[in-house]
Write an enzyme that holds these catalytic residues in place. Sequence first.
Site, PDB file in Angstrom:
ATOM      1  N   GLY A 245       0.831  -1.207   0.000  1.00 68.16           N
ATOM      2  CA  GLY A 245       0.000   0.000   0.000  1.00 68.16           C
ATOM      3  C   GLY A 245       0.862   1.251   0.000  1.00 68.16           C
ATOM      4  O   GLY A 245       0.752   2.084  -0.870  1.00 68.16           O
ATOM      5  N   THR A 474       3.270  -5.607   6.750  1.00 71.37           N
ATOM      6  CA  THR A 474       3.873  -5.072   7.952  1.00 71.37           C
ATOM      7  C   THR A 474       4.063  -6.123   9.034  1.00 71.37           C
ATOM      8  O   THR A 474       4.797  -5.885   9.985  1.00 71.37           O
ATOM      9  CB  THR A 474       2.955  -3.968   8.485  1.00 71.37           C
ATOM     10  OG1 THR A 474       1.598  -4.387   8.249  1.00 71.37           O
ATOM     11  CG2 THR A 474       3.187  -2.682   7.734  1.00 71.37           C
ATOM     12  N   ILE A 620      10.646  -3.389  20.201  1.00 66.64           N
ATOM     13  CA  ILE A 620      10.444  -4.006  18.891  1.00 66.64           C
ATOM     14  C   ILE A 620       9.657  -5.293  19.103  1.00 66.64           C
ATOM     15  O   ILE A 620      10.126  -6.235  19.744  1.00 66.64           O
ATOM     16  CB  ILE A 620      11.807  -4.272  18.207  1.00 66.64           C
ATOM     17  CG1 ILE A 620      12.562  -2.949  18.028  1.00 66.64           C
ATOM     18  CG2 ILE A 620      11.602  -4.969  16.866  1.00 66.64           C
ATOM     19  CD1 ILE A 620      11.849  -1.884  17.207  1.00 66.64           C
ATOM     20  N   PRO A 623      11.429  -8.622  16.068  1.00 66.41           N
ATOM     21  CA  PRO A 623      12.624  -8.098  15.390  1.00 66.41           C
ATOM     22  C   PRO A 623      12.754  -8.588  13.951  1.00 66.41           C
ATOM     23  O   PRO A 623      13.360  -7.897  13.126  1.00 66.41           O
ATOM     24  CB  PRO A 623      13.783  -8.634  16.248  1.00 66.41           C
ATOM     25  CG  PRO A 623      13.177  -8.911  17.578  1.00 66.41           C
ATOM     26  CD  PRO A 623      11.753  -9.313  17.323  1.00 66.41           C
ATOM     27  N   LYS A 692       6.872   1.667  19.467  1.00 62.65           N
ATOM     28  CA  LYS A 692       6.570   2.814  18.610  1.00 62.65           C
ATOM     29  C   LYS A 692       6.568   2.339  17.167  1.00 62.65           C
ATOM     30  O   LYS A 692       6.850   1.178  16.883  1.00 62.65           O
ATOM     31  CB  LYS A 692       7.594   3.933  18.826  1.00 62.65           C
ATOM     32  CG  LYS A 692       7.439   4.582  20.202  1.00 62.65           C
ATOM     33  CD  LYS A 692       8.268   5.831  20.394  1.00 62.65           C
ATOM     34  CE  LYS A 692       9.707   5.556  20.640  1.00 62.65           C
ATOM     35  NZ  LYS A 692      10.403   6.692  21.300  1.00 62.65           N
ATOM     36  N   GLY A 695       7.833   1.296  10.676  1.00 59.41           N
ATOM     37  CA  GLY A 695       7.694   0.988   9.256  1.00 59.41           C
ATOM     38  C   GLY A 695       8.051   2.130   8.322  1.00 59.41           C
ATOM     39  O   GLY A 695       8.363   1.905   7.154  1.00 59.41           O
ATOM     40  N   GLU A 696       8.001   3.334   8.822  1.00 57.20           N
ATOM     41  CA  GLU A 696       8.333   4.468   7.974  1.00 57.20           C
ATOM     42  C   GLU A 696       9.671   5.081   8.340  1.00 57.20           C
ATOM     43  O   GLU A 696      10.310   5.731   7.514  1.00 57.20           O
ATOM     44  CB  GLU A 696       7.222   5.520   8.041  1.00 57.20           C
ATOM     45  CG  GLU A 696       5.915   4.946   7.538  1.00 57.20           C
ATOM     46  CD  GLU A 696       4.803   5.958   7.413  1.00 57.20           C
ATOM     47  OE1 GLU A 696       3.899   5.730   6.589  1.00 57.20           O
ATOM     48  OE2 GLU A 696       4.800   6.962   8.136  1.00 57.20           O
TER      49      GLU A 696
END
Lengths: 736, 216
Positions: A245, A474, A620, A623, A692, A695-696
């Site tokens: 996406g 994701t 994370i 990982p 947190k 992905g970006e």
Amino acid sequence: MKFDAPASDNPIDRLKVVGQPVDRIDGPRKTTGTAPYAYERHEVVPNQAYGHVLGAGIAKGRITAIDASAAKAAPGVLAVVTTLDMPRLEKGVTNTASLFGGPDIQHYHQAIAVVVAESFEQARDAAAMIRVGYAPQRGRFDLTAEAPKAELASADSGAPPQEDRVGDFEGAFAQAAIRLDETYSTPDQSHAMMEPHATIAAWEGEKLTIWTSNQMIAWGKRDLARTLGLPAENVRVDSPFVGGGFGGKLFLRADAVLAALGARAAGRPVKVALTRPLMANNTTHRPATIQHIRIGAAPDGRITAIAHVSLSGDLEDGGPETAVAQTKLLYAGRNRLTALRLAVLDLPEGNAMRAPGEAPGLMALEVAMDEMAERLGMDPIEFRVVNDTQVDPDDPDRPFSQRQLIECLRHGAQRFDWSRRAATPGQRREGRWLLGMGVAVGFRNNLVMASGARVRLDRDRGVTVETDMTDIGTGSYTIIAQTAAEMMGVSLDKVTVHLGDSSFPASAGSGGQWGGNSATAGVYAACVKLREAVAGRLGFNSAEAEFVEGMVRAGNRGVRLGDAAGADGLTAEDKMEYGDLAKRYQQSTFAGHFVEVAVDAATGESRVRRMLAVCAAGRILNPKSARSQVIGAMTMGVGAALMEELAVDTRRGFFVNHDLAGYEVPVCADIPHQEVIFLDEVDPISSPMKAKGVGELGICGVGAAVANAIYNATGVRVRHYPITLDKLLEGLPATM
Amino acid sequence: MTASGHHSISRRALVAGTAAGTAPIHGEAGAQSVSAPHGTPGSPEATTAQISLRVNGQSRNLALDPRTTLLDALREHLRLTGSKKGCDHGQCGACTVIVEGRRIYSCLTLAVMHDGDAVTTIEGIGRPGHLHPMQAAFVSHDGYQCGYCTPGQVCASVAMLDEIRAGVPSHVTADLMAPPQVTAEEIRERMSGNICRCGAYSNIVDAIVEVAGRPG
Ligand code: FES
Ligand code: FES
């Protein structure tokens, strides 16, 4: 459940399942081709017909006539719906251009008809028979030419447009010992996700179901209902697998609307996929920017003045690319100015693409920082360290919840052998290759969004989670299963996850790197409720009850968890909502990106040789899948640096290279082995998951790290992306 | 405007050309035949071609519009939806299948050109519970994200290793006289016909290296 105080100890902290690098639970389905994507769901409804979408052949103007008679008479055709058959449809909340209806054309390849036929070949063939008469108008297609008419814009659509000022930028800049005043540009970019936008639509009376590919189920449902004038409860949206996406599937798009309209006209379920050549102009893209950056510093490297003004374009009523977002927060400095300017363009709709704002913003800011470091005679890492801030520079009472930027840079420098970088560019050679290293900071804010889930416990079937959260690559399936397993004290194989159906509780959805943390926090909330229900049924004090290894224990009593469910099972639903912690603390994620390139001294061809990202992004959750998010984003960052550019035809107003042959994205041979390190971090301010977004973060800064490495290799400073060889050739040092 | 007349002519011309151009007749399937059946509702002019494919070891007979690509024959007619359509133009590799032992873009070839051919799709490579070693390696190395390019990557990887074993050189093969080696560089070059926009390349290479049994 409301999250309004920093998280204390909770069952997630056990980290028996969460935080482990487990394989994705949907891996076997994806690798065998048995994960179902939107267009291929033959089994969901019988008798599916094929729709083919026709896009406008002009960028601006009116349709004077459409002759669809030949198309209607063509073999196999069941229905033709044209944009003249109805007035302009209501726009979705998140759409800028209309998706269908009426004679006015707002951008090239805007949908103007759908042909429904028995077969794909028949629908495509018939669509080519539609004759369209146009009355074209002059449009505005050139960002540079429109710049003088651009107006101040606001990052939040509600807020009044204004410059953001702290102190006296102009005064401090004029007095600064060392100054930089440069302009940078980034081009329009395309998401180019591998799965085209696709939808199967079926009506049952006034009720509509779409099986589609969408990142945000609740938005899609709301906006489809709005566009078609239906009550929202009549619309169901299902999207269990999304073939990529990157922001391009955040919104309702023409495939869904035209599948629904085509199905109504044909009286049959209809499936529609946008053809690849339609995607770049029919859907959204990341808008081009022209960014003016000024930095003033004292001789010791402390920034005294920093200004970042970004210009972008969009359709009327559209928004700016918020490329100055990171500049408000990333570095210290008393005197600051940031502003967004927006020009009206008649190009296709600009909108979010992976890390909107920061991705193009850091491509400029982090090159400017590299240039400044050179002017100061400082190492680029030391320059950034000197200007670190642990508080919001705009509001010093607002600390960062966590900020390990210096650690990211220091750790990365060591790991990457940064000391081997030659401070003077153009020094390192290896045969015909010029070698260079670059560094840039990655920065992306952490957003939290309300998110709900339903969790069910069955005697024999274990735990089942349902939420309308999506997995767009994701790893949502897996981290949600890990969360439920941890909370309920069961192993991962005892958890089943169902996603992407609007009949499930509404989630945060996938966007803005908020999905992983927010959606798992929603599952956490539902699991807390389920634990209470289990404890209640067993007569345990729920504060004391421990959920471990498939058992519930309190005091010296222990019951098998499945038995607590009883014959009918137990179900709990809740959502996580957030208080004002995000206002009291600045929540952000940080990275140090390190890149080594080799540039062919004769041809200017750039090859990326090594890449390292050191990330500080809270806990994370997995990982393995988190690392994949980061390497994927790093790959897209290499594309942005070296090749990605939608070429604008400024006369006819469209993106010329609108397929995967013309719009180049990185392939396997472009990408070296990539290394990712996550610093140990938990962030209790963010959510009970203490995680947190990540992905970006991975794309933020990568383009600049590549650009800085190319400069270090060649001595040629390119400020206009992508850095193709033609921009290097002239400045390359003389060949041996 | 006589667009529909024009199209029906060109379609027949295409069929004739196709029939003449794919003369090889494979025993089991029999001759390719082209017919214009009557009575198909709504499509009086529809032309269909009878073909037979050996898909994952099974013989499958199909009556197809001659314009049908091999990819759509698999996805829409045989409902083998593991092969993906990313571009329909030979630009992405999502549709990669193995035909007669060689990997091809199935979107870039018409089904009628493969009468009698043996086709291996991702469904024939492995299935959940019985993963092919390459599929298992993709899972353990996380060699995918959204999964949409993945069946094509897996098919391409399997066929690509066969190409190296068969001594087929690539653009990066330095010594054309020596057998090509399974190096990371060879893998990257040979896998560059399969785009992964999610950017899983680094992991894909690791997965393939593991299956190939030797480090890059
Ligand atoms: S779908 Fe065949 S190459 Fe893209
Ligand atoms: S896994 Fe998404 S495109 Fe490769």
